[in-house]
Design an enzyme around this catalytic site. Structure first.
Site, PDB file in Angstrom:
ATOM      1  N   ASP A  57     -61.971 -32.954  -2.182  1.00 32.01           N
ATOM      2  CA  ASP A  57     -61.117 -33.549  -1.144  1.00 32.01           C
ATOM      3  C   ASP A  57     -60.211 -34.635  -1.719  1.00 32.01           C
ATOM      4  O   ASP A  57     -59.159 -34.919  -1.169  1.00 32.01           O
ATOM      5  CB  ASP A  57     -61.993 -34.146  -0.037  1.00 32.01           C
ATOM      6  CG  ASP A  57     -62.760 -33.058   0.687  1.00 32.01           C
ATOM      7  OD1 ASP A  57     -62.144 -32.007   0.972  1.00 32.01           O
ATOM      8  OD2 ASP A  57     -63.969 -33.229   0.936  1.00 32.01           O
ATOM      9  N   LYS A  93     -64.143 -28.541  12.948  1.00 32.16           N
ATOM     10  CA  LYS A  93     -63.383 -28.134  11.754  1.00 32.16           C
ATOM     11  C   LYS A  93     -62.582 -26.858  12.025  1.00 32.16           C
ATOM     12  O   LYS A  93     -61.455 -26.703  11.580  1.00 32.16           O
ATOM     13  CB  LYS A  93     -64.374 -27.906  10.605  1.00 32.16           C
ATOM     14  CG  LYS A  93     -63.767 -27.965   9.247  1.00 32.16           C
ATOM     15  CD  LYS A  93     -64.811 -28.218   8.177  1.00 32.16           C
ATOM     16  CE  LYS A  93     -65.318 -29.645   8.186  1.00 32.16           C
ATOM     17  NZ  LYS A  93     -66.292 -29.931   7.172  1.00 32.16           N
ATOM     18  N   ASN A 151     -68.145 -30.757  -8.672  1.00 36.23           N
ATOM     19  CA  ASN A 151     -69.293 -30.682  -7.769  1.00 36.23           C
ATOM     20  C   ASN A 151     -70.192 -29.527  -8.213  1.00 36.23           C
ATOM     21  O   ASN A 151     -69.841 -28.776  -9.116  1.00 36.23           O
ATOM     22  CB  ASN A 151     -68.843 -30.544  -6.303  1.00 36.23           C
ATOM     23  CG  ASN A 151     -68.083 -29.255  -6.054  1.00 36.23           C
ATOM     24  OD1 ASN A 151     -68.654 -28.177  -6.111  1.00 36.23           O
ATOM     25  ND2 ASN A 151     -66.776 -29.376  -5.791  1.00 36.23           N
TER      26      ASN A 151
HETATM   27  O1  C5P Z   1     -62.994 -30.331   5.297  1.00 37.80           O
HETATM   28  P1  C5P Z   1     -64.035 -29.643   4.518  1.00 37.80           P
HETATM   29  O2  C5P Z   1     -63.916 -29.844   3.047  1.00 37.80           O
HETATM   30  O3  C5P Z   1     -65.420 -29.872   4.984  1.00 37.80           O
HETATM   31  O4  C5P Z   1     -63.763 -28.084   4.820  1.00 37.80           O
HETATM   32  C1  C5P Z   1     -64.386 -27.059   4.127  1.00 37.80           C
HETATM   33  C2  C5P Z   1     -63.555 -25.818   4.166  1.00 37.80           C
HETATM   34  O5  C5P Z   1     -62.197 -26.127   3.854  1.00 37.80           O
HETATM   35  C3  C5P Z   1     -63.967 -24.823   3.104  1.00 37.80           C
HETATM   36  O6  C5P Z   1     -63.666 -23.518   3.553  1.00 37.80           O
HETATM   37  C4  C5P Z   1     -63.100 -25.201   1.924  1.00 37.80           C
HETATM   38  O7  C5P Z   1     -62.927 -24.113   1.031  1.00 37.80           O
HETATM   39  C5  C5P Z   1     -61.819 -25.629   2.588  1.00 37.80           C
HETATM   40  N1  C5P Z   1     -61.096 -26.687   1.874  1.00 37.80           N
HETATM   41  C6  C5P Z   1     -59.814 -26.436   1.468  1.00 37.80           C
HETATM   42  N2  C5P Z   1     -59.103 -27.417   0.809  1.00 37.80           N
HETATM   43  C7  C5P Z   1     -59.641 -28.621   0.570  1.00 37.80           C
HETATM   44  C8  C5P Z   1     -60.949 -28.898   1.006  1.00 37.80           C
HETATM   45  C9  C5P Z   1     -61.648 -27.901   1.649  1.00 37.80           C
HETATM   46  O8  C5P Z   1     -59.314 -25.335   1.696  1.00 37.80           O
HETATM   47  N3  C5P Z   1     -58.937 -29.526  -0.065  1.00 37.80           N
END
Ligand code: C5P
Length: 399
Positions: free
Chosen positions: A275, A337, A206
């Site tokens: 993700d 979140k 990304n």
């Molecule tokens: O669920 P989302 O990706 O939107 O959440 C963002 C937050 O979660 C950010 O702080 C990101 O660093 C963290 N994150 C994580 N592990 C993942 C995806 C996101 O710690 N696999």
């Protein structure tokens, strides 16, 4: 009180340096003016002497000034070297390491942060030589207050006018050591993207630059914290003075963060972690057919995992801060979140705008905590980092 060496070089903006000196004094700093010979053609040293109440240093070989080797003595006692205005000439000398007068020698001799406020004719400012020199200085950590646009003393209109003295004073204040409010604290910051391999030569990534996380790591270190930075693949250089671990994938970042979290007072997850990761194949995928379908599987959610571990009593003292990059319902999604991942704070930003947030230098965020939400207006990532840490500090004190 901090000691600032104010370098004044020979541009028409030199007279504005008087206001910069006064502004620094008003902000509580002591100022020593260092002028180049050319600067004295524009403003008399006596003006700076009267304002700063210190002898103004111009030449390297002045009688009576060498009992102590002055540029070395000053170099080790200043908290900041600020050059305003900075001509193309002094920028070139700093970049090339030429030390043929007091100011250029001082630059080489000091380990204090350096801030330049360039001012010159538009064509000189845009010249590749000047821009390259500035880029070289930036890689060495030299900071800059960009010149303004408008009517220049040479009669041209364009970019090159010395920034406003007030703005220069504010920028200088940022580089001077803040109170050591995080002394003795251990902070982990994650930054940048992750790359998830598709096959031996391709990956899914990304556009995260890592700049937000780097700014946070730098600000925590400036406040005295012991910082560990876990950074994904970025082209932007991480800040100096922090321990940096490079990782590539979400799984590697998970391992690097979780294994260190127990000792940390705060974990700030600023990384844009993938993700989903492709279910990897060991051979390069051959070009075959009009469409290619990739199978992907969920990656570990690092922040949520930390939240679970803390709830289970494994990380009793660790404050958890996450980011939420959203394109709609930004605050509502951030609140959800925060609850779901059991974090203390979520820094929410709207990534639908191309001029802020992802992959750019500016950001505008909302800090969502248990006690409510707080908007942080558009600013540099260093400004945003300061605002985030100022909000984290009282949470830490309570924890
Ligand atoms: O669920 P989302 O990706 O939107 O959440 C963002 C937050 O979660 C950010 O702080 C990101 O660093 C963290 N994150 C994580 N592990 C993942 C995806 C996101 O710690 N696999």
């Amino acid at each position: 009180m901090s000691l600032v060496a104010l370098g004044v070089t020979g541009g028409i903006g030199a007279y504005k340096a008087v206001e910069v000196a006064r502004g620094l004094q008003k902000a509580g700093h002591d100022v020593v003016a260092v002028m180049t010979q050319a600067a004295t053609e524009f403003v008399g040293p006596l003006t700076f002497e009267a304002i700063t109440r210190h002898r103004v240093i111009v030449g390297q070989f002045e009688r009576g000034a060498n009992a102590d080797i002055e540029h070395i003595a000053l170099a080790s006692s200043i908290d900041l070297l600020l050059v305003a205005p900075a001509t193309a000439n002094i920028i070139g000398k700093f970049a090339a390491g030429i030390a043929d007068d007091f100011l250029s020698s001082l630059y080489l001799a000091t380990r204090a942060p350096v801030l330049l406020a360039p001012a010159m004719n538009t064509n000189m400012w845009e010249h590749e030589a000047v821009q390259r020199n500035l880029a070289v200085l930036a890689t060495r950590g030299v900071k800059m207050v960009e010149p303004g646009e408008g009517f220049l003393a040479c009669g041209w209109t364009g970019k090159g006018r010395l920034a406003e003295p007030d703005d220069i004073v504010v920028a200088a204040g940022r580089l001077l050591m803040p109170a050591q409010t995080l002394a003795g604290r251990r902070v982990i910051v994650s930054a940048g993207p992750t790359y998830e391999d598709i096959d031996p030569v391709r990956y899914v990534g990304n556009r995260s630059s890592g700049k937000m996380g780097f700014a946070l790591a730098e600000e925590c270190a400036r406040r005295g914290a012991c910082v560990t930075l876990v950074a994904g693949p970025t082209t932007v250089q991480p800040p100096g003075g922090v321990e940096t671990f490079r990782v590539r994938t979400a799984a590697e970042m998970h391992e690097a963060v979780v294994s260190r979290a127990r000792d940390a007072d705060v974990v700030i997850m600023a990384a844009a972690v993938a993700d989903y990761a492709p279910v990897r194949v060991s051979q390069k995928i051959a070009k075959d057919g009009d469409e290619l379908v990739l199978r992907m599987a969920r990656t570990p959610d690092i922040l949520a995992d930390l939240g679970r571990r803390r709830a289970a009593g494994e990380l009793p003292k660790t404050l958890l801060v996450g980011f939420a990059a959203e394109t709609s319902d930004v605050v509502a999604r951030a609140k959800e979140k925060r609850r779901r991942k059991q974090a203390d704070m979520i820094v929410a930003n709207d990534v639908s705008r191309t001029d802020r947030g992802f992959d750019v230098d500016q950001n505008e965020v909302t800090l969502v905590t248990e006690s409510g939400e707080e908007a942080v207006p558009l600013g540099s990532k260093a400004d945003i980092a300061r605002a985030i840490i100022e909000r984290i500090e009282p949470l830490l004190a309570r924890a």
